[in-house]
Design an enzyme around this catalytic site. Structure first.
Site, short mmCIF file in Angstrom:
data_model
loop_
_atom_site.label_atom_id
_atom_site.label_comp_id
_atom_site.label_asym_id
_atom_site.label_seq_id
_atom_site.Cartn_x
_atom_site.Cartn_y
_atom_site.Cartn_z
N HIS A 254 0.74 -1.20 0.03
CA HIS A 254 -0.13 -0.09 0.06
C HIS A 254 0.92 1.32 0.10
O HIS A 254 2.18 1.10 0.12
CB HIS A 254 -0.96 -0.12 1.20
CG HIS A 254 -0.32 -0.05 2.57
ND1 HIS A 254 0.04 -1.02 3.49
CD2 HIS A 254 0.65 1.15 3.18
CE1 HIS A 254 0.72 -0.82 4.46
NE2 HIS A 254 1.17 0.71 4.19
C1 T46 Z 1 3.01 0.97 6.67
C2 T46 Z 1 3.89 -0.31 7.21
C3 T46 Z 1 5.20 -0.27 7.12
C4 T46 Z 1 -3.90 -0.57 13.57
O1 T46 Z 1 -5.04 -1.07 14.31
N1 T46 Z 1 -3.19 0.17 13.89
C5 T46 Z 1 -1.93 0.63 13.33
O2 T46 Z 1 -1.50 1.92 13.77
C6 T46 Z 1 -1.68 0.07 12.20
C7 T46 Z 1 -0.39 0.10 11.67
C8 T46 Z 1 -2.21 -1.13 12.05
N2 T46 Z 1 -3.53 -1.52 12.78
C9 T46 Z 1 -4.16 -2.65 12.13
C10 T46 Z 1 -4.78 -2.72 10.72
C11 T46 Z 1 -4.78 -4.37 10.39
O3 T46 Z 1 -5.97 -4.80 11.05
O4 T46 Z 1 -3.26 -3.90 12.43
C12 T46 Z 1 -3.59 -4.72 11.21
C13 T46 Z 1 -2.39 -4.84 10.34
O5 T46 Z 1 -1.96 -3.72 9.61
P1 T46 Z 1 -1.45 -3.78 8.17
O6 T46 Z 1 -1.94 -4.92 7.32
O7 T46 Z 1 -1.80 -2.20 7.43
O8 T46 Z 1 -0.10 -3.87 8.46
P2 T46 Z 1 1.04 -3.80 7.50
O9 T46 Z 1 2.37 -4.70 8.06
O10 T46 Z 1 1.00 -4.27 6.14
O11 T46 Z 1 1.71 -2.21 7.04
C14 T46 Z 1 1.84 -1.51 8.18
C15 T46 Z 1 1.29 -0.24 8.50
O12 T46 Z 1 -0.18 -0.22 8.34
C16 T46 Z 1 1.63 0.85 7.26
O13 T46 Z 1 1.23 2.15 7.45
O14 T46 Z 1 3.56 1.86 6.13
O15 T46 Z 1 3.40 -1.14 8.14
#
Ligand code: T46
Length: 140
Positions: A54
Site C-alpha cells: 500500500h
Molecule cells: C506501513 C507499514 C510499514 C492498527 O490497528 N493500528 C495501526 O497503527 C496499524 C499500523 C495497523 N493497525 C491494524 C490494521 C490491521 O488490522 O493492524 C492490522 C495490520 O495492519 P497492516 O496490514 O496495515 O500492516 P502492514 O504491516 O501491512 O503495514 C504497516 C502499516 O499499516 C503501514 O502504515 O507503512 O506497516
C-alpha cells in the site's frame, strides 16, 4: 551512509554505549524530524509473507529493524528500489505516495515504525492502479 531521494531517506541513529551494550533514544523534532504521534512494531512475520502492499496519502514514517532483518520494496510510480534493514541504529524515512512492500523477514525480526500521524484507514491507498493514478494526477 546518508542517502536522500524521492523513495526514502536513510537515517543513521546515534547509539550510546560500549561493548557492554547500546541505547538509542528517539525524540520528537530532535533526532526525529517530526512530532511523534504513533509508534507500532511488527514481529513474528513469516519469511514467505509480504506485508504492506500500500501507499499513504499523508504520512511520514521512520522504519527501523530493531531485531533481525527484512527487505523493503519502495516504488514511487516511476522508480523502484529494494533496501535491506538489518541494523538497530539505522532506519529509513518514507513519505506519502510511496508504495511499500516488506518481505524476507528473518525469524527474529522486529520492525519498529514511528509515525507522524495517528492510524487512519482512510489514509491508505491499497490498490496499485489507484496509486499510479494518484501519482500521475499529483505530477500534472
Ligand atoms: C506501513 C507499514 C510499514 C492498527 O490497528 N493500528 C495501526 O497503527 C496499524 C499500523 C495497523 N493497525 C491494524 C490494521 C490491521 O488490522 O493492524 C492490522 C495490520 O495492519 P497492516 O496490514 O496495515 O500492516 P502492514 O504491516 O501491512 O503495514 C504497516 C502499516 O499499516 C503501514 O502504515 O507503512 O506497516
Amino acid at each position: 551512509m546518508e542517502t536522500e531521494n524521492s523513495l526514502f531517506h536513510w537515517k543513521k541513529l546515534e547509539a550510546k554505549g560500549d561493548d557492554n551494550g547500546s541505547l538509542v533514544a528517539l525524540e520528537s523534532n530532535l533526532n526525529i524530524d517530526f512530532d511523534i504521534k504513533r509508534i507500532y512494531y511488527i514481529y513474528g512475520t513469516k519469511s514467505e509473507f509480504i506485508r504492506g502492499k500500500h501507499a499513504h496519502k499523508n504520512l511520514r514514517q521512520l522504519l527501523i529493524c530493531v531485531s533481525g532483518s527484512c527487505k523493503v520494496l519502495l516504488d514511487n510510480g516511476n522508480e523502484k528500489e529494494v533496501i535491506e534493514l538489518s541494523k538497530p541504529n539505522e532506519g529509513i524515512y518514507i513519505n506519502d505516495l510511496v508504495w511499500r512492500e516488506m518481505f524476507d523477514f528473518s525469524s527474529d525480526n522486529v520492525l519498529l515504525v514511528i509515525a507522524n500521524n495517528f492510524y487512519d484507514e482512510d489514509d491508505y491507498i491499497r490498490d496499485y492502479e489507484d496509486f499510479i493514478n494518484l501519482v500521475k494526477n499529483a505530477n500534472n
